[in-house]
Each structure stands twice: as C-alpha cells, then as structure tokens.
Design an enzyme around this catalytic site. Structure first.
Site, PDB file in Angstrom:
ATOM      1  N   VAL A   1       1.002  -1.296  -0.008  1.00 17.32           N
ATOM      2  CA  VAL A   1       0.073   0.115   0.105  1.00 17.32           C
ATOM      3  C   VAL A   1       1.078   1.283  -0.032  1.00 17.32           C
ATOM      4  CG1 VAL A   1      -2.020   1.135   0.983  1.00 17.32           C
ATOM      5  CG2 VAL A   1      -1.822  -1.673   1.200  1.00 17.32           C
TER       6      VAL A   1
ATOM      7  N   VAL B   1       2.061   2.949  -5.550  1.00 18.69           N
ATOM      8  CA  VAL B   1       0.793   2.384  -6.414  1.00 18.69           C
ATOM      9  C   VAL B   1      -0.289   1.770  -5.877  1.00 18.69           C
ATOM     10  CG1 VAL B   1       0.533   0.962  -8.671  1.00 18.69           C
ATOM     11  CG2 VAL B   1       2.956   2.143  -7.910  1.00 18.69           C
TER      12      VAL B   1
ATOM     13  N   GLY C   1       4.389   2.576 -17.149  1.00 19.63           N
ATOM     14  CA  GLY C   1       3.433   3.209 -16.268  1.00 19.63           C
ATOM     15  C   GLY C   1       2.133   3.096 -16.928  1.00 19.63           C
TER      16      GLY C   1
ATOM     17  N   LYS D   1      12.365  -3.601 -18.390  1.00 26.39           N
ATOM     18  CA  LYS D   1      11.028  -3.474 -19.244  1.00 26.39           C
ATOM     19  C   LYS D   1      11.300  -3.729 -20.817  1.00 26.39           C
ATOM     20  CE  LYS D   1       9.881   0.746 -16.276  1.00 26.39           C
ATOM     21  NZ  LYS D   1      10.326   2.168 -16.138  1.00 26.39           N
TER      22      LYS D   1
HETATM   23  N1  LIG Z   1       6.096   4.117  -8.248  1.00 22.31           N
HETATM   24  C1  LIG Z   1       5.954   4.030  -9.400  1.00 22.31           C
HETATM   25  O1  LIG Z   1       5.621   4.856 -10.133  1.00 22.31           O
HETATM   26  C2  LIG Z   1       5.937   2.641 -10.166  1.00 22.31           C
HETATM   27  C3  LIG Z   1       5.588   2.650 -11.554  1.00 22.31           C
HETATM   28  C4  LIG Z   1       5.616   1.397 -12.231  1.00 22.31           C
HETATM   29  C5  LIG Z   1       5.651   0.130 -11.570  1.00 22.31           C
HETATM   30  N2  LIG Z   1       5.962   0.275 -10.127  1.00 22.31           N
HETATM   31  C6  LIG Z   1       6.339  -0.759  -9.402  1.00 22.31           C
HETATM   32  O2  LIG Z   1       5.302  -1.061  -8.384  1.00 22.31           O
HETATM   33  C7  LIG Z   1       5.759  -1.652  -7.399  1.00 22.31           C
HETATM   34  C8  LIG Z   1       5.555  -0.910  -6.057  1.00 22.31           C
HETATM   35  O3  LIG Z   1       5.962   0.330  -6.195  1.00 22.31           O
HETATM   36  P1  LIG Z   1       5.818   1.824  -5.234  1.00 22.31           P
HETATM   37  O4  LIG Z   1       6.502   2.723  -5.754  1.00 22.31           O
HETATM   38  O5  LIG Z   1       4.563   1.713  -5.033  1.00 22.31           O
HETATM   39  O6  LIG Z   1       6.584   1.361  -3.909  1.00 22.31           O
HETATM   40  P2  LIG Z   1       6.461   1.827  -2.483  1.00 22.31           P
HETATM   41  O7  LIG Z   1       5.560   3.149  -2.184  1.00 22.31           O
HETATM   42  O8  LIG Z   1       7.731   1.724  -1.668  1.00 22.31           O
HETATM   43  O9  LIG Z   1       5.420   0.856  -1.642  1.00 22.31           O
HETATM   44  C9  LIG Z   1       5.656  -0.294  -1.350  1.00 22.31           C
HETATM   45  C10 LIG Z   1       4.791  -0.914  -0.363  1.00 22.31           C
HETATM   46  O10 LIG Z   1       4.974  -2.234  -0.363  1.00 22.31           O
HETATM   47  C11 LIG Z   1       5.223  -2.665   1.246  1.00 22.31           C
HETATM   48  N3  LIG Z   1       6.249  -3.642   1.574  1.00 22.31           N
HETATM   49  C12 LIG Z   1       7.213  -3.685   0.854  1.00 22.31           C
HETATM   50  N4  LIG Z   1       8.088  -4.669   1.115  1.00 22.31           N
HETATM   51  C13 LIG Z   1       7.223  -5.405   1.816  1.00 22.31           C
HETATM   52  C14 LIG Z   1       7.590  -6.774   2.378  1.00 22.31           C
HETATM   53  N5  LIG Z   1       8.472  -7.371   2.282  1.00 22.31           N
HETATM   54  N6  LIG Z   1       6.475  -7.334   3.031  1.00 22.31           N
HETATM   55  C15 LIG Z   1       5.221  -6.507   3.137  1.00 22.31           C
HETATM   56  N7  LIG Z   1       4.954  -5.343   2.739  1.00 22.31           N
HETATM   57  C16 LIG Z   1       5.955  -4.799   2.029  1.00 22.31           C
HETATM   58  C17 LIG Z   1       5.191  -1.429   2.003  1.00 22.31           C
HETATM   59  O11 LIG Z   1       4.876  -1.318   3.215  1.00 22.31           O
HETATM   60  P3  LIG Z   1       4.999   0.131   4.416  1.00 22.31           P
HETATM   61  O12 LIG Z   1       3.986   0.825   3.484  1.00 22.31           O
HETATM   62  O13 LIG Z   1       4.581  -0.369   5.545  1.00 22.31           O
HETATM   63  O14 LIG Z   1       6.452   0.204   4.039  1.00 22.31           O
HETATM   64  C18 LIG Z   1       4.678  -0.399   1.030  1.00 22.31           C
HETATM   65  O15 LIG Z   1       3.209  -0.337   1.205  1.00 22.31           O
HETATM   66  C19 LIG Z   1       7.127  -2.072  -7.557  1.00 22.31           C
HETATM   67  O16 LIG Z   1       7.571  -3.211  -8.229  1.00 22.31           O
HETATM   68  C20 LIG Z   1       7.588  -0.851  -8.639  1.00 22.31           C
HETATM   69  O17 LIG Z   1       8.703  -1.337  -9.499  1.00 22.31           O
HETATM   70  C21 LIG Z   1       6.058   1.621  -9.503  1.00 22.31           C
END
Ligand SMILES: NC(=O)c1ccc[n+]([C@@H]2O[C@H](COP(=O)([O-])OP(=O)(O)OC[C@H]3O[C@@H](n4cnc5c(N)ncnc54)[C@H](OP(=O)(O)O)[C@@H]3O)[C@@H](O)[C@H]2O)c1
Length: 437
Positions: free
Chosen positions: A13, A16, A138, A209
């Site tokens: 959470v 994304v 994205g 990608k």
């Molecule tokens: N951000 C972008 O624009 C974007 C674009 C395309 C693809 N993506 C992909 O989408 C995915 C998520 O990206 P994001 O930017 O949303 O990441 P993020 O903001 O760092 O969020 C990660 C979430 O996962 C939880 N988490 C991480 N490791 C965990 C674990 N081992 N066990 C349980 N919960 C865990 C975190 O918990 P906490 O909240 O408690 O810390 C957080 O809620 C990645 O694979 C990324 O490459 C992201």
C-alpha cells in the site's frame, strides 16, 4: 448479469497500491457500468511492512496484515495484486497465489525480468494468469498493444524511452546545463528518483522493461545476463553540448530489433538520436515507445511512464481483465513461450555510428595516435574535436571527441581497449551510439 463482489488481496500500500485503492473508490461504479455489471471489486486484505505507519489512504485495521501467507490464503481474496517490489518476498507471494489458482496482477518489472521464467511456468502449470501492464511504461498500455493489438504483426523493432527518471535528468542537463549530480539531486527532490536511484540511472530499470517487451514480441525467455546495458552516470555536459551542436539529443534508449536471421538485438544505453525524430521531443518524466510492425507500420505510444495515478490506471485495467477471466474462463493469458530457438544477437555484432569521448594528456600527436589505431581496423572518422577551456588553455588533460562511422560494436570495443592502453589516454573511453531510427 451476475455481480458478486470480487476480493482483492493488495500486497503493498505504497505509491501504487494507494493509487489502486483510490482509483477503485473513484471509478468503481464506472467499471461496474462499463462491464455490464459484471465486475465489482473490493480490497479485502492488504499487506504492509509496518502496521503503525500513518497512511494517506485509510483501510480498516482488520484488512491490514504483515503476513503475506495470510493474504494469499484468505478465502475473501480472489485476485492477488503484488505491489511491494523486489524479487524475493514478491516472488514468494506471486508463486503462492498462482499455486492457489488466484490470478496475479503485478507492476514489478524486476521480478518478471529476473524470475519470469519460473513464474510464467507456474502460471501455465496452474492455468492461472499473471497480468503485468503496469510493469512497463506506467500508464501507457504497451503490454496490451504488443500482446493483443499487434498480435497479427511481425514486430520489426521497438525503440523506447522507458525510464522517466533518467529522461528527466538528461532533459535538465540539456535545457538547464546542469551536471549529472545536480540534475539527479533535483529529480530526487521532486520525488521522481528513488532515494536509491541505482536501477534508474544504471539503465537496469529500462532494461527490465525492454526484456519484457522483447519476450512478448519474440516469444522466448531472455536471460538478463545476456543484455547489454549502460546507464547515464557517465553522461557529461560536454556530451550534451556536442550532441546539441551536431543536431542530436542524448536519450537513454532501449532498442529491440529483429534481424533478418531471426536474432534479436536488445540493448539499453545513452544514445544520440536525431533532433528531428519524434522520440527526441519526449521530455521530462514522460515515456514513449515506437513500435514498428510489418502490417501496422510505425506507431508511437506516449504517456506518463510512472507515478501513482498512471500506474494505478494500468493495474486497475489488469484487475478488470483478471476479474473477467474469473467470471468467464478465458484460459491462460500470461506469457507463453512459443519460439524454442530464439536467440539474442551478440552485442558485438550490433552496428551503429558512434561518438567516443577520450580523456587524454594534451600533447602533440595525440589525435594521430588514436586515429592510427582506428585506421588499423578500418574504422572511419567523420569528425574530431577537442574543446579548449578558455580558463585554462594550457591544461594538461583534455577531453577529445571522435565521431566514428558505422562499425560493429565488437570491432569498436576491441579497438578502444587497445587505445585505452596508449600512454596519452587516461581512462576508459566513453561511447554513445548514434542511432538511425
Ligand atoms: N512508483 C511508480 O511510479 C511505479 C511505476 C511502475 C511500476 N512500479 C512498481 O510497483 C511496485 C511498487 O512500487 P511503489 O512505488 O508503490 O513502492 P512503495 O511506495 O515503496 O510501496 C511498497 C509497499 O509495499 C510494502 N512492502 C514492501 N516490502 C514489503 C514486504 N517485504 N512485506 C510486506 N510489505 C512490504 C510497503 O509497506 P509499508 O507501507 O509498511 O512500508 C509499501 O506499502 C514496484 O515493483 C515498482 O517497480 C512503480
């Protein structure tokens, strides 16, 4: 039409994941209407690392868990969405969901590029799909395009700017004259670059990608170790300056191209691309992929390559598709390898013109020494230049730039290895491809 609520198990959470919750809240009714009432979804379980962390998007406490096994096994969860990132826990979650027959939606390009072979095999074995539109570019629906819209095309090539962070940095270096470190700092301040921006600037995010796109277009799994990747850390203001003067723009470009013998060229590196090409005007954090199909010809897909809402848009589209497949069995729709003998073109055999920057000791004969080594291999020179720093015209060390005619990368690399041994050359030459797109 029957409409019972489908439960989403949302692993992650963060940026994304929160966007997905917001999008479902905002447009859930619209999705229900557009699917003729067939798809109604609700997050019934959500995985986080830290239960006490304040969250912009509130979820009932009983929905949250820190135990991924609980999320996957929960009977209220019909579809598992993996948005935690990384390749370890994420792998376990996706594998467990597939084994449980629960369709998976993920935005994790690193996971699929590094461990996709195992996961797609599980997906096939359990006839349970993995959807991954959000993993590439994205909000741009490029996976669907390659997998579905272009299914009747032989894809000749895909050239793309598919890492927004590096594109932003290169643009700021070009338009504001910033050096790499300052532009990176700015990107971090604006939230475009991660605290650890390694995968963005070293080219591997774009490579992951590109590997996924090539896998879909050419039908065979690709070993990341075989892919040639160079990042933007070595781009200096002088390179940007030269590119501008010569009518080019420097971009981190992913190139995927099928050769007549069937070998697939796949590489990611900073490249000079002509200012007149449409990809040259893709700026800031935007992404674009030019796809060339034998029937459709050239098409360009342009949009926001990352960020909360654009990425959530792709995740939600996949969720609807996963929900539809549960309602009406449509068979497996992940990646199915269909080409047994696929092979990557060795990077040594790829050919472009190039721009090479040497750090040399400024003494008479330097140009001739380098030119002699190039001539021995029959590598033509179309231009050479050594800019003088007006503040220290007698400097001992200078940058010297050579523009070289098209030759194979293998021949160029071997020649540069020899040139690097010359006394007058102080460090490894820096090479940029000059692309004909
Ligand atoms: N951000 C972008 O624009 C974007 C674009 C395309 C693809 N993506 C992909 O989408 C995915 C998520 O990206 P994001 O930017 O949303 O990441 P993020 O903001 O760092 O969020 C990660 C979430 O996962 C939880 N988490 C991480 N490791 C965990 C674990 N081992 N066990 C349980 N919960 C865990 C975190 O918990 P906490 O909240 O408690 O810390 C957080 O809620 C990645 O694979 C990324 O490459 C992201």
């Amino acid at each position: 039409m029957k409409c019972s609520t489908l439960g989403i198990g949302l692993a992650g959470v963060g940026t994304v994941g929160s966007g997905v919750i917001l999008a479902l809240r905002r447009n859930g009714d619209l999705i229900r209407d557009r699917t003729g009432g067939a798809v109604d979804m609700q997050v019934t379980k959500a995985l986080v690392r830290d239960l006490s962390k304040p969250r912009a998007v509130a979820l009932p406490q009983e929905v949250l868990t820190t135990d991924w096994k609980e999320l996957v096994a929960d009977p209220s969860v019909d579809i598992v969405v993996e948005l935690i990132g990384g390749t370890t826990d994420a792998f376990e979650i996706v594998a467990a969901a597939l084994k449980a027959g629960k369709p998976v939606v993920t935005g994790n390009k690193a996971l699929l590029a590094e461990r996709g072979v195992e996961l797609f095999a599980l997906s096939k074995e359990h006839d349970t799909p993995i959807h991954f539109e959000a993993a590439v570019a994205g909000g741009i629906p490029i996976i669907k395009t390659v997998q579905e819209s272009f299914i009747g095309n032989r894809i000749h090539s895909m050239s793309g700017i598919i890492n927004g962070t590096s594109n932003y940095i290169l643009e700021r270096m070009t338009t504001a004259g910033l050096d790499f470190e300052t532009a990176l700092g700015e990107a971090q301040q604006l939230g475009y670059a991660e605290a650890d921006p390694a995968l963005d600037v070293n080219g591997w995010d774009a490579a992951h990608k590109a590997i996924l796109l090539a896998t879909l277009a050419y039908g065979f799994p690709i070993d990341p170790a075989m892919v040639h990747v160079a990042g933007i850390e070595q781009v200096r203001p002088i390179d940007i300056d030269f590119a501008t003067r010569l009518g080019y723009v420097v971009k981190l470009l992913a190139v995927v191209r099928e050769h007549p013998n069937g070998a697939v060229e796949l590489r990611v590196q900073p490249s000079f691309i002509p200012k007149s090409h449409i990809l040259a005007s893709v700026n800031g954090v935007f992404n674009a992929v030019a796809v060339h199909g034998d029937a459709a010809g050239e098409s360009l897909f342009y949009g926001r390559g990352a960020g909360q809402d654009p990425t959530a848009s792709s995740v939600v589209a996949d969720l609807v598709e996963a929900a539809r497949s549960l309602r009406q069995a449509t068979g497996h729709r992940g990646f199915l390898p269909y080409r047994e003998s696929g092979q990557l073109l060795p990077i040594e055999n790829t050919e472009t013109a190039s721009y090479v920057r040497f750090d040399v000791t400024d003494r008479p004969g330097v140009v001739a020494e380098i030119a002699t080594e190039l001539a021995k291999e029959g590598i033509g020179i179309s231009g050479t230049h050594s800019p003088v720093n007006p503040e220290s015209p007698d400097a001992d060390f200078v940058d010297m730039v050579f523009l070289l005619h098209t030759c194979s990368f293998g021949k160029l690399q071997a020649t540069l290895d020899r040139i690097e041994q010359l006394d007058c050359v102080n460090s490894s030459p820096v090479v940029f491809r000059i692309e004909k797109l």
